[in-house]
Scaffold this active site. Structure first.
Site, mmCIF file in Angstrom:
data_model
loop_
_atom_site.group_PDB
_atom_site.id
_atom_site.type_symbol
_atom_site.label_atom_id
_atom_site.label_comp_id
_atom_site.label_asym_id
_atom_site.label_seq_id
_atom_site.Cartn_x
_atom_site.Cartn_y
_atom_site.Cartn_z
ATOM 1 N N SER A 1 -39.517 -14.892 -40.363
ATOM 2 C CA SER A 1 -39.091 -14.999 -41.761
ATOM 3 C C SER A 1 -39.802 -14.022 -42.691
ATOM 4 O O SER A 1 -39.596 -14.078 -43.909
ATOM 5 C CB SER A 1 -39.326 -16.425 -42.257
ATOM 6 O OG SER A 1 -40.664 -16.800 -42.010
ATOM 7 N N THR B 1 -41.368 -17.766 -46.405
ATOM 8 C CA THR B 1 -42.014 -16.651 -47.083
ATOM 9 C C THR B 1 -43.524 -16.803 -47.138
ATOM 10 O O THR B 1 -44.017 -17.911 -47.313
ATOM 11 C CB THR B 1 -41.458 -16.638 -48.518
ATOM 12 O OG1 THR B 1 -40.069 -16.377 -48.460
ATOM 13 C CG2 THR B 1 -42.137 -15.623 -49.386
ATOM 14 N N THR C 1 -41.077 -11.333 -47.839
ATOM 15 C CA THR C 1 -40.189 -12.122 -46.983
ATOM 16 C C THR C 1 -39.056 -11.267 -46.446
ATOM 17 O O THR C 1 -38.710 -10.235 -47.036
ATOM 18 C CB THR C 1 -39.596 -13.290 -47.805
ATOM 19 O OG1 THR C 1 -38.875 -14.167 -46.947
ATOM 20 C CG2 THR C 1 -38.656 -12.786 -48.877
ATOM 21 N N ARG D 1 -27.925 -9.728 -50.495
ATOM 22 C CA ARG D 1 -28.465 -10.922 -51.162
ATOM 23 C C ARG D 1 -29.946 -10.721 -51.503
ATOM 24 O O ARG D 1 -30.733 -10.289 -50.677
ATOM 25 C CB ARG D 1 -28.308 -12.132 -50.249
ATOM 26 C CG ARG D 1 -28.877 -13.444 -50.805
ATOM 27 C CD ARG D 1 -30.264 -13.750 -50.279
ATOM 28 N NE ARG D 1 -30.716 -15.089 -50.673
ATOM 29 C CZ ARG D 1 -31.950 -15.550 -50.456
ATOM 30 N NH1 ARG D 1 -32.827 -14.791 -49.848
ATOM 31 N NH2 ARG D 1 -32.296 -16.751 -50.851
ATOM 32 N N THR E 1 -41.830 -20.842 -51.957
ATOM 33 C CA THR E 1 -41.148 -20.610 -50.703
ATOM 34 C C THR E 1 -40.013 -21.621 -50.626
ATOM 35 O O THR E 1 -40.050 -22.659 -51.279
ATOM 36 C CB THR E 1 -42.098 -20.733 -49.491
ATOM 37 O OG1 THR E 1 -41.358 -20.513 -48.284
ATOM 38 C CG2 THR E 1 -42.765 -22.096 -49.431
ATOM 39 N N GLY E 2 -39.002 -21.316 -49.845
ATOM 40 C CA GLY E 2 -37.843 -22.202 -49.758
ATOM 41 C C GLY E 2 -36.588 -21.512 -50.244
ATOM 42 O O GLY E 2 -36.542 -20.278 -50.306
#
Ligand code: ASP
Length: 359
Positions: A100, A215, A232, A242, A265-266
């Site tokens: 990731s 990330t 990330t 994106r 993060t997420g």
């Protein structure tokens, strides 16, 4: 159906809870997930503050070696926290086993690795970022160059790549064999399922905890000076082009020595929608303790995703933040279980299971 809090309620809530938490220097209002060995977050005297050792906090378990590199950069001498952050996050950027971040990251829907990163210093508010960057091993170093050598804040895509090449960064293929193989499997699985679009993020692969480990965001503090860095490969199998929250100042990260720092993060779309990191830093500026400031933003994200219908794909997204206020208090909180962060104090690093926002 509960309405989301308006801005006055939001700031009032974080301010009130901050006052309750300030006495002990930690926040405990959020329930820990079952099985988590959550540790308190004491205000160790001097950490990050004048006379103390550096304070380093970063996301996920790969934060442990990243913090070590940040600390090594500090020990090498003459390091502002921004130097520590830049050095630290380069460890996961270069690690091919991390799916990731950086080299080894899962690619976009076209099978190409596109990288997002940003960096910021809390004394001057100088900052830089890159988004959709291809072929460069250390996007954080390019973000640093954007900060140091241009009058701009964010470069994207081919422009970011050209800038990096002109600055002397070597190019390389960022798609590892492992990532290429996994991409081929994903494409085949989707075809078998009769396939929704690759960017819809509905596939079971996204729920595999081994594939969604996110990330690296780092905050470093020394002598009251703060910095942050975020880097990330973004959402796996994303639509080409994106851009997530990670390169966006105020979303994926923000820092101001006069208030504090936060990184996320997420699911980046939720963090952008909520201006997450900036909101947390502003709440801390007004006195909120770090975890309370995070909780207020996570509550808003949860309400937005559950009751306002903005995101048909992510009704229960994982979003997590870490934050440090100007006193060196550390906070962390997540919407879902499993979020860990690496905490370095007095030269010792521990991996901490973060609390989950109470229901
Ligand atoms: N926040 C990142 C993004 O949305 C990815 C992650 O941390 O999971 O690009």
């Amino acid at each position: 159906m509960t309405s989301p809090p308006n801005r006055r309620e939001f700031l009032g809530a974080v301010g009130a809870s901050a006052m309750g938490a300030a006495v002990v220097g930690t926040t405990t209002s959020c329930a820990a997930p079952a099985g988590a060995s959550s540790v308190p977050l004491p205000l160790a005297s001097g950490d990050g503050m004048p006379g103390g050792s550096p304070l380093i906090v970063s996301t996920w378990n790969f934060g442990v070696p990243a913090n070590a590199a940040a600390l090594a950069r500090f020990n090498a001498g003459d390091a502002h926290p921004v130097d520590m952050c830049e050095a630290g996050v380069q460890v996961p950027e270069a690690d091919p086993t991390i799916s990731s971040v950086g080299y080894g990251g899962w690619p976009n829907a076209d099978g190409v690795v596109e990288l997002d990163a940003c960096i910021m210093r809390g004394d001057t508010l100088a900052c830089g970022g890159v988004a959709g960057l291809r072929d460069i091993l250390h996007p954080i170093a390019v973000a640093r160059r954007v900060m140091d050598r241009t009058r701009h804040v964010l470069l994207v895509g081919e422009g970011a790549r050209s800038f990096a090449v002109n600055e002397g960064f070597p190019t390389q293929n960022m798609l590892t064999e492992r990532a290429a193989n996994r991409y081929a499997e994903i494409i085949a699985e989707r075809a078998l399922r009769g396939g929704h679009e690759p960017w819809e993020r509905l596939g079971p692969e996204i729920n595999d905890p081994n594939e969604d480990h996110d990330t690296i965001g780092m905050i470093a503090m020394h002598e009251g000076k703060l910095a942050m860095a975020v880097t990330t490969s973004g959402m796996a199998w994303k639509l080409p082009g994106r851009v997530g929250d990670s390169p966006i100042i105020g979303a994926g990260g923000y820092v101001d020595d006069e208030a504090g720092a936060a990184v996320s993060t997420g699911v980046g779309e939720e963090v952008i929608r909520s201006c997450g990191s900036a909101m947390i830093v502003e709440a801390m500026r007004h006195g909120a303790a770090p975890t309370d400031a995070i909780a207020a933003v996570l509550r808003r994200i949860r309400l937005t995703t559950t009751s306002r219908g903005a995101t048909p794909y992510d009704k229960a997204p994982q979003v997590a933040f870490i934050a440090v206020d100007r006193l060196g208090r550390v906070g962390a909180l997540a919407l879902l279980g499993g979020f860990q962060y690496a905490l370095t104090r007095n030269g010792e690093t521990s991996l901490v299971n973060a609390d989950v926002l109470e229901p």
